[in-house]
Motif scaffolding. Structure first.
Motif, PDB file in Angstrom:
ATOM      1  N   LEU A   1      45.120  46.505  33.110  1.00 23.07           N
ATOM      2  CA  LEU A   1      44.231  46.494  31.951  1.00 23.07           C
ATOM      3  C   LEU A   1      44.126  45.079  31.384  1.00 23.07           C
ATOM      4  O   LEU A   1      45.119  44.522  30.918  1.00 23.07           O
ATOM      5  CB  LEU A   1      44.763  47.441  30.881  1.00 23.07           C
ATOM      6  N   ASP A   2      42.926  44.493  31.431  1.00 22.65           N
ATOM      7  CA  ASP A   2      42.757  43.118  30.952  1.00 22.65           C
ATOM      8  C   ASP A   2      42.160  43.137  29.542  1.00 22.65           C
ATOM      9  O   ASP A   2      40.959  43.329  29.374  1.00 22.65           O
ATOM     10  CB  ASP A   2      41.858  42.328  31.913  1.00 22.65           C
ATOM     11  N   GLU A   3      43.020  42.952  28.560  1.00 23.94           N
ATOM     12  CA  GLU A   3      42.632  42.939  27.144  1.00 23.94           C
ATOM     13  C   GLU A   3      41.792  44.159  26.752  1.00 23.94           C
ATOM     14  O   GLU A   3      40.675  44.002  26.247  1.00 23.94           O
ATOM     15  CB  GLU A   3      41.868  41.644  26.818  1.00 23.94           C
ATOM     16  N   PRO A   4      42.330  45.363  26.957  1.00 26.52           N
ATOM     17  CA  PRO A   4      41.524  46.555  26.685  1.00 26.52           C
ATOM     18  C   PRO A   4      41.225  46.755  25.202  1.00 26.52           C
ATOM     19  O   PRO A   4      40.288  47.469  24.866  1.00 26.52           O
ATOM     20  CB  PRO A   4      42.394  47.699  27.219  1.00 26.52           C
TER      21      PRO A   4
ATOM     22  N   LYS B   1      46.382  34.789  32.997  1.00 26.73           N
ATOM     23  CA  LYS B   1      46.569  36.240  33.090  1.00 26.73           C
ATOM     24  C   LYS B   1      45.455  36.913  33.902  1.00 26.73           C
ATOM     25  O   LYS B   1      45.718  37.698  34.810  1.00 26.73           O
ATOM     26  CB  LYS B   1      46.633  36.850  31.675  1.00 26.73           C
ATOM     27  N   SER B   2      44.213  36.579  33.553  1.00 23.89           N
ATOM     28  CA  SER B   2      43.098  37.198  34.282  1.00 23.89           C
ATOM     29  C   SER B   2      43.096  36.773  35.745  1.00 23.89           C
ATOM     30  O   SER B   2      42.781  37.558  36.639  1.00 23.89           O
ATOM     31  CB  SER B   2      41.767  36.832  33.632  1.00 23.89           C
ATOM     32  N   THR B   3      43.448  35.513  35.975  1.00 23.03           N
ATOM     33  CA  THR B   3      43.541  35.037  37.352  1.00 23.03           C
ATOM     34  C   THR B   3      44.579  35.859  38.121  1.00 23.03           C
ATOM     35  O   THR B   3      44.364  36.240  39.275  1.00 23.03           O
ATOM     36  CB  THR B   3      43.927  33.548  37.359  1.00 23.03           C
TER      37      THR B   3
ATOM     38  N   PHE C   1      38.109  44.887  33.390  1.00 26.29           N
ATOM     39  CA  PHE C   1      37.762  43.474  33.323  1.00 26.29           C
ATOM     40  C   PHE C   1      37.667  43.008  31.873  1.00 26.29           C
ATOM     41  O   PHE C   1      37.162  43.733  31.014  1.00 26.29           O
ATOM     42  CB  PHE C   1      36.426  43.222  34.033  1.00 26.29           C
ATOM     43  N   GLN C   2      38.144  41.792  31.666  1.00 24.07           N
ATOM     44  CA  GLN C   2      38.094  41.235  30.314  1.00 24.07           C
ATOM     45  C   GLN C   2      36.643  41.023  29.887  1.00 24.07           C
ATOM     46  O   GLN C   2      36.238  41.437  28.814  1.00 24.07           O
ATOM     47  CB  GLN C   2      38.860  39.918  30.291  1.00 24.07           C
ATOM     48  N   ARG C   3      35.882  40.348  30.763  1.00 21.58           N
ATOM     49  CA  ARG C   3      34.439  40.299  30.538  1.00 21.58           C
ATOM     50  C   ARG C   3      33.882  41.555  31.162  1.00 21.58           C
ATOM     51  O   ARG C   3      33.961  41.739  32.377  1.00 21.58           O
ATOM     52  CB  ARG C   3      33.825  39.107  31.273  1.00 21.58           C
TER      53      ARG C   3
HETATM   54 MG   LIG Z   1      41.822  36.428  30.452  1.00 22.60          MG
END
Ligand SMILES: [Mg+2]
Ligand SMILES: Nc1ncnc2c1ncn2[C@@H]1O[C@H](COP(=O)(O)OP(=O)(O)O)[C@@H](O)[C@H]1O
Lengths: 268, 652
Positions: free
Chosen positions: A189-192, A51-53, A93-95
């Motif tokens: 939105l990455d894992e907000p 997903k993040s990729t 960003f997730q991180r």
């Molecule tokens: Mg991810």
């Protein structure tokens, strides 16, 4: 499909056949995604699903091996993150990728002003002012927009706190606020919600729904909290090991056996 | 020709021994040791001390320094420095090892005051046995060096590919935390790799000393030849590191051959300084070309960038509750001190403080490029040198008024600064540091050597500005110009461009996705910093009376960086104190201590850079934060429990 997405004549953001490899690992395998205006598209899948990729590809940070990314129908696969930001893409960003030395408010200011200094001419004209000390004035409309976004995400109280001193949950909200301050048309939105408590998650979900309904922003929502995605999203894509294993309206996904299998044990 | 060929293979072997050590330490800990050549030098002079001054048997001394002293030195450096660096941001890793490269060579003459560069003791046979193999003359020492390099290459390859140690190294590289979880003792792995790495540096040092003598300049060659080979190896390939070292050694020696000189004569006269500069520049030419064309390096950047995302955000004290007068106090005290100083100083000391002011102006360029821009540049001193040389040309040979000449010189280095920024657009901070170092060396070996610039080593005269020729008047002019440039820097920091730079420093990725023009920001930072360095360099030359290029030596640039880091690289006050201490402290040492301690200030600056690499606001800030933190703690104890704003970010 809801009425909203069929009403849209043309997708705002569209990816087809996106493939990404890291060495031998196929992180994404011919993944498509369509994001019409004013919709929430959910993207779910177990950890490491890609997903993040995929967000990296959509925002221009990762160049895919194959496939195309289009904005308003124009091929932008080989363009830089800056170009995509100008076309209306923003992301979180997730991180956390916060600016540790800036205050919360300054995060939003950087985002807002980036839009106003687009061409080389804008930049060259602004530089002498910056050097003689006249470069610190708010841009037109800046204060209103920034204050409104801070208010929307409940960050007004921490506006002048340094980003290095805020908690993880607040940091997530700052990520969202920063992206919003750039006034995007599509927000990734990455894992907000990870790091937020139940009340904050609920409030965030409200904000996201309002963005779609009132401001017409399109959202792509990657979430661990599957319940939140299924409750919010108009359309959901499920990834597993870089492959799409299901896509469709939230209700259909909820019932899908393959999805159940992929999530077995994660307590969906 | 064959003589040069043999010499090339031998020099290449020495490079190879050093480079293999660099590869090993880089792959295990992601630290590129800028002090590798300095370590080699330090071990080599220890060997010299043992044989020449203590009269030990040369073979025994060689074995002991290489196989006992070097690993212990490696273990020591790992324990006090490298161990703490593994988890640090790349800029901290770079600055710390640059600081070490400044400190170690400065420590050597203090520990061993009687090193004479003329003697070249060898741990091998002296005199060497001569042989003729297939019509080629070689001696036993050359054969031994080449065989040692080959043996080390084979042993290291076996070690990395086929032993449990190599496996754990790779596990440690893939993920420090993952390897830790799977039971691999990463501390042990990295400690051993630093011991082996230092041993290889030491071996290369002792061998090179026998070939070329024991001066720090020779070791700069060693260091830079092996840096170029590291770039060939993309930092991690043992095979390419070996091949690259050989190639660079060969190129260097063959370029001294008659055939090559004749070939060059087609283009220019043999005394042309560009031609003379080619041989010492070969490692830098190789490095720059590869940095510009190599594609594999881009992936390296990506890998490093994703890793750096995991770095926890450093906790800093909330807000700046300091009152404005408290913030301005240090700089105000400094400026008042500087303004009243001429009342109390005699001629010599006025000159010392004035040169310090000119240097402080040049040091403001680090505040822009490194403090604000987050980029480590090793060629600021070169910008200052080029501008000073140009100012001298304009003022002395073209009768341009001197202040205008200095301004012109500084303006001309702006585009040069922007060219030096090019690698930063494509590559990470390590490669940028290497590219700027190569650029500095290249300019030094060629442009600075042209007779028109060097003027037989004296430099071309730069007059004082008309009407301000008196020491006092010129002193006050320097104060005013420092304040003006400082205002320029402060304005930049407070502007939108400054905000963008601050954002970029924390996360280039996020800044790019907001649509900020990263390329422009970097060009501005580099271009402006080159301009400021140029102004400082021109003023420095004007006060001294001549643009002497020895004062803009690329190696000295590392000391410049170290002193600025010590006082605070993000602070204008820091730049001022750095400039002043750079001229005042050495004068104090000269006045009050014996010649042995001449390098003491440099040692301090090197150690300062190591200790303060983590804190961009330097010593001053360290002192004020302590007080501030105590105050906050006290306030917190008295107030209600801290709200969520005050809790530090947990690892994401
Ligand atoms: Mg991810
Ligand atoms: N820069 C990278 N280099 C190598 N592998 C990567 C990199 N980024 C992600 N991966 C791998 O690609 C896969 C997908 O990762 P990611 O997109 O982060 O998944 P998700 O966000 O769905 O959890 C994982 O197996 C991950 O280890």
């Amino acid at each position: 499909m809801t009425d909203r997405s069929t009403a849209a004549d043309r997708p705002l953001l569209e990816a087809t056949d996106v493939t990404v490899r890291f060495g031998g690992l196929v992180a994404l395998d011919r993944v498509p995604l369509t994001v019409p205006p004013a919709t929430i598209v959910g993207l779910i899948g177990p950890n490491g699903a890609g997903k993040s990729t995929f967000f990296g590809v959509l925002s221009g940070l990762i160049r895919p091996r194959t496939g195309t990314v289009r904005i308003d129908g124009d091929d932008v696969t080989r363009t830089s993150p800056q170009v995509r930001a100008r076309l209306g893409v923003a992301r979180t960003f997730q991180r956390l990728e916060l600016f540790g030395e800036l205050t919360v408010r300054q995060h939003l200011v950087v985002a807002y002003r980036a839009k106003r200094r687009r061409t080389l001419f804008d930049l060259a004209r602004a530089l002498p002012l910056d050097l003689v000390g006249l470069g610190n004035r708010p841009a037109p409309g800046e204060d209103e927009t920034v204050d409104r976004v801070l208010e929307l995400l409940g960050l007004t109280a921490v506006a002048s706190v340094s980003a290095s001193a805020i908690g993880l949950g607040t940091g997530r909200l700052v990520e969202v606020a920063r992206a919003l301050a750039s006034q995007p048309r599509v927000l990734l939105l990455d894992e907000p919600s990870s790091g937020l408590d139940a009340r904050e998650t609920h409030e965030l979900a409200d904000v996201l729904a309002r963005l779609r309904d009132e401001e017409g922003v399109a959202l792509v929502l990657v979430e661990h909290n599957v319940g939140m995605v299924l409750g919010l999203a108009d359309d959901v894509t499920v990834l597993d090991f870089g492959e799409v294993i299901a896509r469709g309206p939230a209700a259909a996904i909820r019932a899908d056996a393959a999805v159940q299998a992929a999530y077995l044990g994660t307590g969906m | 020709m064959t003589t040069y060929f043999v010499a090339g293979i031998v020099v290449g072997s020495v490079y190879a021994i050093a480079t293999l050590g660099l590869v090993l330490t880089y792959t295990t800990s992601r630290i590129f040791n800028f002090a590798h050549g300095a370590v080699a030098f330090f071990v080599a002079v220890t060997f010299y001390q043992a044989t020449v001054n203590w009269g030990w048997n040369a073979h025994l001394a060689g074995v002991l320094t290489i196989f006992v002293f070097s690993p212990l030195l490696g273990l020591f450096l790992w324990a006090v420095l490298f161990r703490r660096l593994t988890e640090s941001p790349s800029s901290v890793r770079l600055v710390s090892t640059i600081g070490l490269s400044v400190a170690l060579p400065a420590l050597a003459p203090i520990l061993y005051p009687h090193i004479d560069a003329v003697l070249q003791p060898s741990m091998l046979w002296s005199p060497a046995h001569e042989y003729t193999i297939f019509g080629v003359h070689v001696d036993s020492n050359q054969v031994a060096v080449v065989m040692a390099a080959a043996l080390i290459a084979v042993l290291l390859t076996v070690l990395m590919r086929a032993t449990p140690y190599g496996l754990s190294v790779r596990a440690a590289v893939d993920s420090q935390s993952m390897a830790g979880a799977s039971g691999v003792n990463t501390s042990f792995v990295t400690a051993v790799s630093w011991m082996i790495g230092t041993t290889l540096a030491g071996a290369a040092g002792v061998l090179l000393g026998a070939l070329r003598g024991f001066t720090i300049l020779q070791f700069t060659f060693l260091l830079l030849g092996s840096f170029a080979a590291m770039v060939v190896a993309r930092m991690h390939s043992l095979t390419l590191a070996f091949a690259g070292s050989m190639a660079i050694g060969l190129l260097q020696e063959l370029s001294a051959s008659q055939q090559f000189q004749h070939f060059l004569e087609h283009f220019a006269s043999p005394t042309n300084p560009i031609i003379l500069g080619i041989r010492p520049s070969i490692p830098f030419i190789v490095m720059l070309v590869l940095l510009l064309v190599y594609n594999g390096l881009q992936e390296e950047r990506f890998a490093i960038d994703t890793r750096s995302m995991a770095e926890p955000v450093r906790e800093v004290v909330v807000g700046r509750d300091q009152r404005w007068w408290r913030r301005l106090l240090p700089i105000a005290v400094c400026l008042v001190g500087v303004l009243v100083a001429p009342e109390f100083l005699n001629g010599l000391w006025l000159a010392i403080v004035a040169s310090g002011l000119a240097l402080a102006t040049a040091f403001l360029s680090y505040v822009v490029v490194t403090g604000d821009g987050g980029m480590i540049s090793l060629c600021q001193i070169t910008f200052a040198g080029i501008a000073a040389a140009l100012a001298a040309q304009f003022a002395t040979n073209h009768n341009v008024p001197v202040l205008l000449a200095i301004l012109l010189g500084a303006l001309i280095v702006v585009p040069i600064g922007m060219i030096a920024a090019l690698p930063s657009l494509r590559l990470g901070s390590l490669y940028l540091a290497l590219a700027t170092l190569a650029f500095a060396q290249l300019v030094q070996n060629t442009y600075f050597q042209t007779p028109r610039i060097s003027n037989f080593g004296q430099g071309v005269a730069v007059p004082r500005p008309g009407g301000l020729a008196g020491d006092r008047a010129f002193y006050y002019l320097l104060v005013v110009l420092f304040v003006l440039v400082a205002l320029l820097v402060r304005n930049l920091e407070r502007s939108t461009t400054g905000l963008n730079l601050a954002a970029m420093r924390s996360s280039e990725t996020a800044t790019a996705t907001l649509g900020v023009n990263i390329v422009w920001s970097k060009f501005v930072a580099f271009g402006l910093s080159a301009f400021i360095a140029g102004i400082g360099g021109g003023l420095y030359a004007s006060y001294a009376g001549a643009a002497n290029m020895n004062q803009f030596d690329a190696l000295l640039g590392a000391v410049w960086l170290a002193v600025v880091v010590t006082w605070g690289i993000r602070s204008i006050t820091g730049a001022l104190l750095a400039g002043l201490s750079f001229t005042i402290i050495p004068q104090l040492v000269t006045d009050h201590l014996s010649g042995r301690w001449l390098n003491l200030p440099t040692l301090f600056f090197g150690l300062g850079a190591i200790a303060l690499a983590r804190d961009p606001r330097g010593i001053l800030h360290r002192a004020t934060t302590r007080r501030h933190e105590r105050r906050i703690r006290r306030a917190r104890r008295n107030a209600e429990p801290a709200d969520r704003v005050a809790e530090p970010i947990a690892a994401a």
